[in-house]
Design a protein around this motif. Structure first.
Motif, mmCIF file in Angstrom:
data_model
loop_
_atom_site.group_PDB
_atom_site.id
_atom_site.type_symbol
_atom_site.label_atom_id
_atom_site.label_comp_id
_atom_site.label_asym_id
_atom_site.label_seq_id
_atom_site.Cartn_x
_atom_site.Cartn_y
_atom_site.Cartn_z
ATOM 1 N N ARG A 158 20.477 -10.902 9.776
ATOM 2 C CA ARG A 158 19.125 -11.437 9.566
ATOM 3 C C ARG A 158 18.117 -10.683 10.441
ATOM 4 O O ARG A 158 17.025 -10.325 9.989
ATOM 5 N N ASN A 159 18.496 -10.456 11.690
ATOM 6 C CA ASN A 159 17.612 -9.716 12.595
ATOM 7 C C ASN A 159 17.411 -8.279 12.115
ATOM 8 O O ASN A 159 16.317 -7.722 12.249
ATOM 9 N N LEU A 160 18.462 -7.692 11.536
ATOM 10 C CA LEU A 160 18.348 -6.338 10.993
ATOM 11 C C LEU A 160 17.377 -6.306 9.816
ATOM 12 O O LEU A 160 16.554 -5.383 9.705
ATOM 13 N N GLN A 161 17.458 -7.309 8.958
ATOM 14 C CA GLN A 161 16.536 -7.391 7.824
ATOM 15 C C GLN A 161 15.093 -7.482 8.307
ATOM 16 O O GLN A 161 14.202 -6.806 7.767
ATOM 17 N N LYS A 162 14.855 -8.296 9.308
ATOM 18 C CA LYS A 162 13.493 -8.464 9.824
ATOM 19 C C LYS A 162 12.981 -7.191 10.487
ATOM 20 O O LYS A 162 11.809 -6.829 10.357
ATOM 21 N N ALA A 211 0.827 -1.211 0.000
ATOM 22 C CA ALA A 211 0.000 0.000 0.000
ATOM 23 C C ALA A 211 0.861 1.260 0.000
ATOM 24 O O ALA A 211 0.449 2.302 -0.528
ATOM 25 N N GLY A 212 2.058 1.187 0.565
ATOM 26 C CA GLY A 212 2.940 2.353 0.612
ATOM 27 C C GLY A 212 3.323 2.876 -0.754
ATOM 28 O O GLY A 212 3.605 4.069 -0.920
ATOM 29 N N ILE A 270 9.470 -2.160 9.778
ATOM 30 C CA ILE A 270 9.383 -0.700 9.703
ATOM 31 C C ILE A 270 8.973 -0.230 8.313
ATOM 32 O O ILE A 270 8.092 0.616 8.148
ATOM 33 N N LEU A 271 9.609 -0.810 7.266
ATOM 34 C CA LEU A 271 9.420 -0.336 5.896
ATOM 35 C C LEU A 271 8.279 -1.039 5.160
ATOM 36 O O LEU A 271 7.740 -0.505 4.200
ATOM 37 N N GLY A 272 7.957 -2.250 5.601
ATOM 38 C CA GLY A 272 6.917 -3.001 4.902
ATOM 39 C C GLY A 272 7.453 -3.925 3.836
ATOM 40 O O GLY A 272 6.722 -4.736 3.271
#
Length: 361
Positions: free
Chosen positions: A270-274, A169-170, A279-281
């Motif tokens: 991996r945790n950063l990607q998640k 939707a963004g 946050i970004l969708g």
């Protein structure tokens, strides 16, 4: 140079059937052969979509802000006012353009991989449908080409059915990009938009949902046959509430378009990607394809690997306004079995081994 610009303009405007003839005035040394010229046009057609998806919205947003600081502020103000008035259009069926969906640029896009659409069963125009598209890949090239354009002849293969590919939707909050997406019949993947298409737009509608979403894109890599589906049941509940039949769709070769660095679960990256995904969708994947000028270099041009999209047999779904969890689980299990059968039936025809299995996560 003017001839080249005029030729590519023809691709975008849908008059590309005479593109190569428009280039006949070029010196022979500059235009070595017809097949190379076609390949260049295919690469440009794919690249314009990739760049548009990645940067068009952000670039146009910055340009709009900049215009407010110049003598062109009135143009920016008028566009912003129109944007406010038009804000809810994506949620109300969008603004589909048959002309844009039939641009010749999409035939070059299709032929680059190439992309094929295979029909296995007829779909009745007096019903509505939810297509579950798998796998996500990096850019959903198969889903976009088959359902966001007419390059593979969807309307001819499924007469009376109008596909609407659902995406973040963004994307519809960004100037110009929102109009580009809507022109292809693409809609936001949110409840309001899908409710409108399945309840207020008559019959013959097919909402295409890439069920695995951003989480699935983090797992895609050449040779991987894995879909995120085990706990994705919202689309099944929606199908029951609207009485829309479920249709499994699988695109063989979608994961071969890019190579990706896949980080192990539990690692910092991996945790950063998640975290960024929440946050970004969307998932910030670390991927690469081939270079623009040299096939053995790295770049954002996808690898030219065949993508074949199979549209499976529809699962008839009754209309239940308030389905129980047990009912949702029942139809979800039916959908999973149907998708697995579809994969097993066609896998050996498109480069996979009999021993390859579809992993449901």
């Amino acid at each position: 140079m003017k001839t080249i610009l005029a030729a590519y303009s023809g691709v975008l405007k849908g008059t590309g059937s005479s593109i190569l003839s428009a280039l006949q005035d070029l010196p022979l040394a500059f235009w070595p052969c017809r097949s190379k010229m076609e390949k260049h046009l295919q690469v440009i057609s794919v690249l314009q979509w990739v760049i548009s998806f990645l940067a068009l919205g952000a670039a146009c947003t910055l340009l709009l802000i900049y215009m407010f600081c110049t003598d062109c502020w009135l143009i920016a103000a008028i566009y912003t006012a129109w944007l406010i008035v038009d804000w809810n259009t994506p949620k109300q069926g969008g603004r589909r353009s048959s002309w844009v969906r039939n641009w010749t640029v999409w035939t070059y896009f299709r032929d680059y991989f190439p992309i094929r659409l295979i029909k296995t069963h007829n779909l009745l125009p007096n019903r509505n449908y939810i297509f579950g598209s798998h796998p996500h890949g990096i850019f959903c090239f198969g889903a976009f080409c088959n359902f966001g354009t007419e390059a593979t002849g969807f309307s001819k293969k499924f007469p009376g059915i109008k596909p609407s590919l659902a995406t973040l939707a963004g994307n519809f909050r960004l100037p110009v990009l929102r109009d580009y997406l809507m022109s292809g019949g693409i809609c936001p993947v949110n409840r309001n938009s899908i409710d409108y298409l399945l309840s207020c737009n008559g019959t013959g509608n097919a909402v295409v949902i890439v069920v695995g979403g951003a989480a699935e894109s983090l797992q895609c890599a050449p040779g991987m046959n894995s879909v995120t589906l085990k706990n994705r049941k919202g689309f099944v509940r929606l199908a029951l509430q609207k009485g829309a039949d479920l249709v499994p769709v699988y695109s063989f070769g979608e994961n071969d378009a890019y190579k990706q660095v896949i980080f192990e679960e539990g690692t910092y990256w991996r945790n950063l990607q998640k975290r960024l995904q929440k946050i970004l969708g969307f998932a910030p994947c670390l991927f690469h394809g081939c270079g623009l000028f040299f096939g053995n270099s790295w770049g954002i041009v996808p690898y030219g690997k065949p993508i074949t999209t199979i549209v499976g047999e529809p699962i008839t779904v009754p209309k239940i306004e308030d389905p129980t969890d047990e009912m949702v689980d029942l139809y979800h299990a039916m959908y999973v079995r149907s998708l697995q059968c579809l994969f097993d039936k066609y896998k050996t025809r498109f480069g996979l081994k009999e021993s390859d299995i579809l992993h449901i996560q």
